[in-house]
Motif scaffolding. Structure first.
Motif, short mmCIF file in Angstrom:
data_model
loop_
_atom_site.label_atom_id
_atom_site.label_comp_id
_atom_site.label_asym_id
_atom_site.label_seq_id
_atom_site.Cartn_x
_atom_site.Cartn_y
_atom_site.Cartn_z
N ASN A 1 0.67 -1.12 -0.04
CA ASN A 1 0.05 -0.17 0.04
C ASN A 1 0.70 1.28 0.10
OD1 ASN A 1 -2.65 -1.14 -0.09
ND2 ASN A 1 -2.26 -2.19 2.01
N SER A 2 2.14 1.26 0.69
CA SER A 2 2.61 2.48 0.70
C SER A 2 3.40 2.64 -0.65
CB SER A 2 3.69 2.31 1.91
OG SER A 2 4.30 1.19 2.21
N LEU A 3 3.83 1.61 -1.09
CA LEU A 3 4.50 1.75 -2.34
C LEU A 3 3.57 2.20 -3.56
CD1 LEU A 3 7.54 0.78 -3.24
CD2 LEU A 3 6.43 -1.25 -4.41
N LEU A 4 2.36 1.65 -3.33
CA LEU A 4 1.51 2.11 -4.59
C LEU A 4 1.21 3.72 -4.16
CD1 LEU A 4 -0.43 1.14 -6.67
CD2 LEU A 4 -2.18 0.89 -4.76
N LEU A 5 1.05 3.99 -2.97
CA LEU A 5 0.94 5.52 -2.62
C LEU A 5 1.99 6.29 -3.26
CD1 LEU A 5 -0.92 5.67 0.83
CD2 LEU A 5 -1.81 6.06 -1.55
N ILE A 6 3.27 5.99 -2.90
CA ILE A 6 4.36 6.75 -3.34
C ILE A 6 4.50 6.85 -4.85
CG2 ILE A 6 6.89 6.64 -3.39
CD1 ILE A 6 7.07 5.35 -1.08
N SER A 7 4.06 5.87 -5.77
CA SER A 7 4.06 5.50 -6.98
C SER A 7 2.99 6.87 -7.61
CB SER A 7 3.93 4.20 -7.60
OG SER A 7 4.44 3.27 -6.90
N ILE A 8 1.98 6.58 -7.05
CA ILE A 8 0.80 7.54 -7.61
C ILE A 8 1.34 8.98 -7.18
CG2 ILE A 8 -1.60 8.27 -6.94
CD1 ILE A 8 -2.17 5.19 -6.34
N ALA A 9 1.89 9.24 -6.02
CA ALA A 9 2.34 10.56 -5.60
C ALA A 9 3.33 11.07 -6.72
CB ALA A 9 2.83 10.56 -4.23
N LEU A 10 4.33 10.05 -7.05
CA LEU A 10 5.38 10.41 -7.85
C LEU A 10 4.63 10.78 -9.61
CD1 LEU A 10 8.34 10.71 -7.80
CD2 LEU A 10 8.56 8.53 -9.02
N VAL A 11 3.84 10.04 -9.79
CA VAL A 11 3.09 10.12 -11.27
C VAL A 11 2.43 11.29 -11.10
CG1 VAL A 11 1.65 9.20 -12.78
CG2 VAL A 11 3.14 7.54 -11.71
N GLY A 12 1.70 11.57 -10.15
CA GLY A 12 1.04 13.01 -9.88
C GLY A 12 2.06 14.06 -9.91
N SER A 13 3.02 13.91 -9.33
CA SER A 13 4.02 15.13 -9.24
C SER A 13 4.56 15.62 -10.21
CB SER A 13 4.99 14.87 -8.22
OG SER A 13 6.11 14.03 -8.91
N SER A 14 4.54 14.78 -11.39
CA SER A 14 5.10 15.31 -12.70
C SER A 14 4.23 16.53 -13.20
CB SER A 14 4.98 14.28 -13.62
OG SER A 14 3.68 13.63 -13.89
N THR A 15 3.00 16.62 -12.81
CA THR A 15 2.26 17.89 -13.39
C THR A 15 2.88 19.00 -12.82
OG1 THR A 15 0.59 17.47 -11.28
CG2 THR A 15 0.19 16.49 -13.60
N PHE A 16 3.72 19.16 -11.71
CA PHE A 16 4.23 20.37 -11.26
C PHE A 16 4.98 20.89 -12.24
CE2 PHE A 16 3.42 18.35 -6.99
CZ PHE A 16 2.57 19.29 -6.31
N PHE A 17 5.44 20.35 -13.10
CA PHE A 17 6.32 20.86 -14.00
C PHE A 17 5.68 21.76 -15.00
CE2 PHE A 17 8.66 17.09 -12.48
CZ PHE A 17 9.81 17.80 -11.94
#
Ligand SMILES: Nc1ncnc2c1ncn2[C@@H]1O[C@H](COP(=O)(O)OP(=O)(O)OP(=O)(O)O)[C@@H](O)[C@H]1O
Ligand SMILES: [Mg+2]
Lengths: 280, 295
Positions: free
Chosen positions: A28-44
């Motif tokens: 579950n934590s790995l899934l959350l981290i991955s989602i967060a990372l994918v989501g963070s790409s929009t900050f660019f």
């Protein structure tokens, strides 16, 4: 023994394996981290890449999928196997009329199911983000960019996910193979990561092969190329998604899938050879 | 004679320990036969090879030399285990399943027909006295409860041969007595039971035959009565005898050519005493509760 009974047992074992894995904090934590990372790409987006932004998000998302998916394939499979050994639940299971091959196949399928969940969630999140950015982009730049209705072929995002999932399958099967003869999880994880690196870089050997003269070196390289699957085959992401001309043929995808399946079966059979002799 | 349930011949098991191929002999040239519909006890101190023998019988370990058969079929074959139930020592199960789900899971693994599963699961859970806790997660169970659910799991497919590795470890005397009763009931139903233990008091009244292992070797084997009976002595348990009466009896024994070997007060075993006391409290408790519910 009926073959359908065999499948029933494999399905049951896979089911509990999957359930056990899903309830682990690690997944579950790995899934959350991955989602967060994918989501963070929009900050660019503030850099205003234009259409380049979509490409960037896609690459970023695919990268995250590959990276965390690989970690998950190796660690989850290792964990699921050794949990069963250390808690001696395998003892209860194998004292039943269950073949060891059924047990291993069940473990593998459980892990693969887990990876399917992971891949599906990540690709869904990625598609969602891409869609959102695409809409924003089209609003800003007008419709001149549109080729056939949209900039992105979303089917390809999932196709890429599927191929990655096949690759994770090979990795999980290989991990199971290592686990079948190793005594510690650390050893299993380390060896499996080495394997991942080798398979990822395997194309270098292939290139060398084509430029080599006939001889034993050539045979050696050829042999290595057969033992270690070529993971680059699964990374056709660059051509996918954007490039309309280079849409992959169905036959190519099927071929790659078949290629992966052969390795999966081979590794599980090898694991069975070790596991048969293992003292539980 | 029918085929024995278990036949072990010249079984030896070596474990490789440490470097340089050091060997540890866990079972040493063991020959055993367990007849059909028999309660057989495997006794021995810690590390004497009981669990190892059981694992070989179940095909979980491979024998170094020698053979082991279940109803005439090599125990290595998966098919030979079709009608075998097994409770491992200190069992541990998938924590996140409930007791009922767990038993059901193993029932399905053992290919209990779908229409029979619910009835089979309910009946074994009732048999081991876990009905109340059946819907709780196994992770929350106490040691004795794990043992009981493990027993349920081993019986759910109605096996002909039941192998129990220390079934009463961690179970309170009440539970042990219940397990012993279950074992007797299984025998009445025509099953064969092999159990291991080092709690001899519990085994004594239960087993038809026992084998005693020591450092992997078979030391003694036979019917319990034959092993422990003092063949040349009998005891009379007498009540309400006066001192003169007793002197007369002693004189008479002498006159008849006997010898009074010892005089002792008959004692309830602590086990039996405990059971009796707890049983009385339980009944009291039950009647009180009934009374409470009525008012
Ligand atoms: N996998 C193994 N590797 C090495 N040695 C082992 C292994 N399993 C058991 N042994 C050894 O074999 C011997 C017999 O062990 P076993 O577990 O059969 O004893 P046991 O009679 O069941 O004892 P207990 O009453 O403590 O359960 C012991 O000395 C033990 O250390
Ligand atoms: Mg033991």
């Amino acid at each position: 023994m009926k073959i359908t009974d065999s499948f029933t047992r494999i399905r049951l074992i896979a089911g509990t394996t999957f359930l056990e894995a899903v309830r682990q904090k690690f997944f579950n934590s790995l899934l959350l981290i991955s989602i967060a990372l994918v989501g963070s790409s929009t900050f660019f987006q503030q850099f205003d890449f234009g259409t380049g932004e979509l490409k960037f998000i896609t690459d970023f998302g695919f990268g995250a999928l590959f990276f965390f998916g690989s970690i998950l394939s190796i660690t989850a499979t290792t964990q699921l196997f050794f949990n069963e050994m250390e808690n001696r639940t395998a003892l209860t299971m194998l004292a039943k009329p269950v073949y060891k091959l059924e047990f291993l196949a069940g473990k593998f399928l459980g892990a693969h199911l887990l990876l399917l969940c992971f891949t599906l969630v990540i690709t869904l999140v990625l598609s969602g983000i891409l869609y959102w950015r695409e809409m924003a982009l089209l609003e800003r730049l007008g419709n001149e960019l549109i080729l056939n209705g949209s900039l992105i072929r979303y089917g390809d995002v999932f196709l890429f996910g599927f191929l990655q999932w096949m690759k994770f399958g090979i990795l999980a099967a290989f991990t199971l193979f290592v686990a079948s003869f190793s005594n510690t999880n650390l050893y299993t994880i380390v060896v499996s990561f080495f394997m991942l690196v080798i398979c990822q870089l395997q194309y270098i050997a292939r290139d060398a092969y084509t430029s080599m003269e006939a001889g034993w070196e050539r045979i050696l390289v050829l042999g290595l190329g057969l033992i270690f699957p070529n993971f680059q085959l699964f990374n056709i992401g660059d051509q996918l998604v954007f490039d309309v001309e280079k849409a992959p043929a169905v036959s190519t995808v099927l071929q790659i899938t078949g290629y992966g399946a052969i390795y999966v079966v081979a590794f599980i059979l090898l694991a069975q050879v070790n596991f048969r002799r293992r003292e539980i | 004679m029918s085929t024995p349930a278990i036949r072990i011949q010249n079984l030896t098991k070596d474990f490789a320990v440490g470097m340089r191929g050091m060997k540890l002999r866990a079972v040493d040239d063991l020959c055993l036969e367990v007849g059909d519909n028999e309660i057989f006890g495997l006794l021995g101190p810690n590390g004497s090879g009981k669990s190892t023998t059981i694992k070989i019988i179940l095909g979980l370990l491979e024998a170094s030399t020698g053979t082991c058969e279940i109803y005439g079929r090599p125990s290595k074959l998966v098919d030979a285990r079709r009608s075998v139930g097994f409770l491992p020592e200190a069992p541990y199960f998938y924590r996140y399943l409930t007791g009922r789900e767990l038993v059901r899971y193993y029932a399905r693994i053992c290919m209990v027909p779908r229409v029979e599963i619910d009835a089979a699961v309910d009946s074994v859970i009732k048999l081991v006295g876990m009905t109340e806790a059946a819907n709780r997660r196994v992770g929350t169970y106490s040691k004795g409860m794990l043992q009981r659910i493990g027993l349920a799991q081993s019986l759910v497919h109605d096996p002909q041969l039941v192998i129990l590795d220390e079934p009463t470890a961690g179970v309170d005397p009440l539970g042990s007595a219940a397990i012993a009763e279950i074992v007797r009931e299984l025998k009445r139903r025509g099953k064969t039971i092999l159990l291991s233990s080092h709690l001899l008091a519990q085994i004594e009244g239960l087993c038809d035959r026992v084998a005693i292992l020591h450092r992997g070797k078979l030391v003694r084997e036979g019917r319990v009565d034959d092993l422990v009976e003092e063949k040349d002595a009998e005891s009379l348990v007498v009540q309400g005898l006066s001192a003169e009466g007793r002197a007369a009896v002693e004189a008479e024994i002498k006159a008849q050519g006997g010898r009074l070997a010892r005089v002792e007060k008959p004692r309830l075993s602590l086990d039996a005493y405990f059971l009796k006391e707890v049983h009385e409290r339980e009944i009291e408790h039950a009647t009180q509760q009934e009374g409470g519910e009525e008012s």
